[in-house]
Design an enzyme around this catalytic site. Structure first.
Site, PDB file in Angstrom:
ATOM      1  N   GLY A 277      23.829  34.363 -81.524  1.00  0.00           N
ATOM      2  CA  GLY A 277      23.084  34.437 -82.228  1.00  0.00           C
ATOM      3  C   GLY A 277      22.425  33.223 -82.127  1.00  0.00           C
ATOM      4  N   ARG A 314      16.626  24.040 -91.899  1.00  0.00           N
ATOM      5  CA  ARG A 314      17.981  23.635 -91.897  1.00  0.00           C
ATOM      6  C   ARG A 314      17.736  21.659 -91.663  1.00  0.00           C
ATOM      7  NH1 ARG A 314      20.150  23.319 -87.467  1.00  0.00           N
ATOM      8  NH2 ARG A 314      22.406  24.514 -88.533  1.00  0.00           N
ATOM      9  N   CYS A 346       6.107  18.968-101.594  1.00  0.00           N
ATOM     10  CA  CYS A 346       6.076  18.057-102.496  1.00  0.00           C
ATOM     11  C   CYS A 346       7.113  17.733-103.151  1.00  0.00           C
ATOM     12  CB  CYS A 346       4.633  18.727-103.489  1.00  0.00           C
ATOM     13  SG  CYS A 346       3.344  18.764-103.485  1.00  0.00           S
ATOM     14  N   TYR A 375      17.783  30.174 -86.519  1.00  0.00           N
ATOM     15  CA  TYR A 375      17.453  29.922 -87.833  1.00  0.00           C
ATOM     16  C   TYR A 375      16.386  29.513 -88.252  1.00  0.00           C
ATOM     17  CZ  TYR A 375      22.166  32.526 -87.499  1.00  0.00           C
ATOM     18  OH  TYR A 375      23.425  32.809 -86.912  1.00  0.00           O
TER      19      TYR A 375
END
Ligand code: LLP
Length: 421
Positions: A277, A314, A346, A375
């Protein structure tokens, strides 16, 4: 290697200047390169030259139908993990017999969808799942092709959140129990065992853990064949890592990975499937953002972008590093300054990089996160009521929006209010 380079001082996606896309769609956005996607798919395909094989792109990495269609047209199969991914793959034109279905929690409804729509194989991860699949297949009057995913108890030497091949992980059946489970499978009329599956983790930067796992699969193949099972297909999962920095030490290349597969498993005469992937999509995508403010803190400076952790999770989730570069090429030798690069969300976790050295950028400037194709968009959310950002696909000198940015109204109108309120 990718197709995002500076030309005339401006970062381009293939032949398209990034500012041209920014002007058309606004920031932030994801942009993918067709040439890079295809190059990476072909590297795997060529690495397995000479043995019967299928590269099943793990579409969880980047699942836009335009990406799937690009890869499928080049011959890729797909690895899916949900009814949603299955439907996306089919909608993008991938035939059922090129789709493998992975995942520890497939529901009976998902099994039915795949059996009715066509499926190459299910990668079964437990005895209860196998029994459920048997029931569903029998109710449809068919038998379901399966591999059984074994957990080889190998340390993938990657981030703990993305390691899957140790005995404490939820994935697969312990390899020590494999003979029993295959024997049980052989007794089920709705199950047709075709092979073995293994996947030990993601972002692996060495071949050794793969080789250890594949050697165990080779041994198991012989044992199961001696027990009378017709093991003819090996699904070796995904996991080969990518360089996230431009350092000298890049992970092994697909060609080296392919040579190792041939060395470890080639003698068995099995058809080989792999499920990459990240390596296909990761360096084929950028996240492009604008600088909103430069802010001086007590002991550090902050670069506040219009992209946030909800767009690219990530760094917050895995402490992942993404190179961040200005879209306007900095002059050679220009002095760099340290910034904490943050988004508008926030919470303190909304930090992309701490004390990152960057050339001078002004509010309004465009910056690009490299290696954001895998991702990235797929893990985005609308946290803080920030609409999902658009995706753009480039091919040579053309670009197209492959997922538009929803308007705020479209986003909030998905809520429905009860009559009694
Ligand atoms: N096959 C199976 C069964 C998988 O679980 C995965 C990834 C792959 C193939 C593809 O692995 P790849 O070639 O992409 O390494 N969100 C994390 C990565 C999660 C990977 C999950 N499984 C990240 O952003 O690093």
């Amino acid at each position: 290697m990718d197709h995002f380079n500076y030309a005339q001082g401006i970062l381009h996606a293939e032949d398209v200047p990034i500012p041209e896309i920014a002007a058309a769609v606004g920031t932030p956005f994801y942009v993918y390169s067709t040439a890079t996607l295809l190059r990476h798919y072909r590297l795997f395909d060529e690495a397995l030259d000479g043995i019967d094989h299928l590269v099943c792109y793990a579409m969880k990495a980047a699942g836009n139908q335009a990406i799937l269609k690009t890869l499928a047209a080049a011959g890729a199969g797909m690895d899916v993990v949900s009814a949603g991914e299955y439907a996306r793959a089919r909608a993008a034109g991938v035939p059922g017999d090129k789709i493998v279905f992975s995942g520890v929690g497939k529901t009976e409804a998902e099994m039915r969808t795949a059996l009715e729509g066509g499926i190459r194989q299910f990668n079964v991860e437990s005895e209860p799942e196998m029994e459920a699949l048997n029931r569903v297949a029998l109710s449809l009057g068919v038998s379901a092709p399966i591999t059984i995913r074994v957990n080889p108890d190998v340390d993938a030497k990657t981030h703990a959140k993305i390691a899957t091949g140790k005995s404490e992980n939820k994935f697969g059946i312990p390899i020590s129990r494999a003979r029993d489970v295959y024997a049980q499978a052989a007794r089920l009329d709705g199950i047709d065992v075709v092979g073995i599956d293994v996947h030990i983790g993601s972002q692996l930067t060495e071949l050794e853990p793969f080789e250890l796992a594949y050697a165990k699969v080779a041994e198991l193949t012989e044992v199961l064949r001696a027990d009378g099972h017709d093991i003819r297909r090996l699904d070796l999962g995904g996991g080969l890592g990518i360089p996230y920095t431009r350092a000298n030490t890049a992970p092994p290349l697909p060609v080296e990975y392919g040579a190792m597969i041939k060395r470890t498993l080639g003698h068995l005469g099995c058809e080989i499937e792999i499920e990459p992937g990240r390596l296909i999509a990761g360096n084929a995508g950028l996240l492009v953002a604008s600088v909103i403010y430069l802010k001086s803190g007590e002991d550090r400076d902050f670069l506040i972008l219009d992209a946030a952790m909800n767009d690219l999770i990530r760094p917050a989730m895995y402490d992942a590093h993404h190179d961040i570069v200005p879209v306007e090429e900095p002059a050679a030798g220009i002095e760099q300054r340290a910034f904490d690069v943050v988004g508008p969300v926030c919470e303190t976790g909304d930090t992309f990089a701490r004390q990152r050295m960057l050339p001078p950028v002004l509010p309004g400037a465009l910056v690009a996160f490299r290696s954001a194709g895998a991702y990235g968009a797929v893990m985005a959310s609308e946290y803080n009521a920030r609409p999902l950002i658009p995706e753009v696909l480039v091919k040579d000198d053309q670009f197209a929006v492959i997922r538009p940015r929803p308007t705020i109204d479209e986003m909030i109108n998905r809520d429905s209010l009860p009559e009694w309120l």
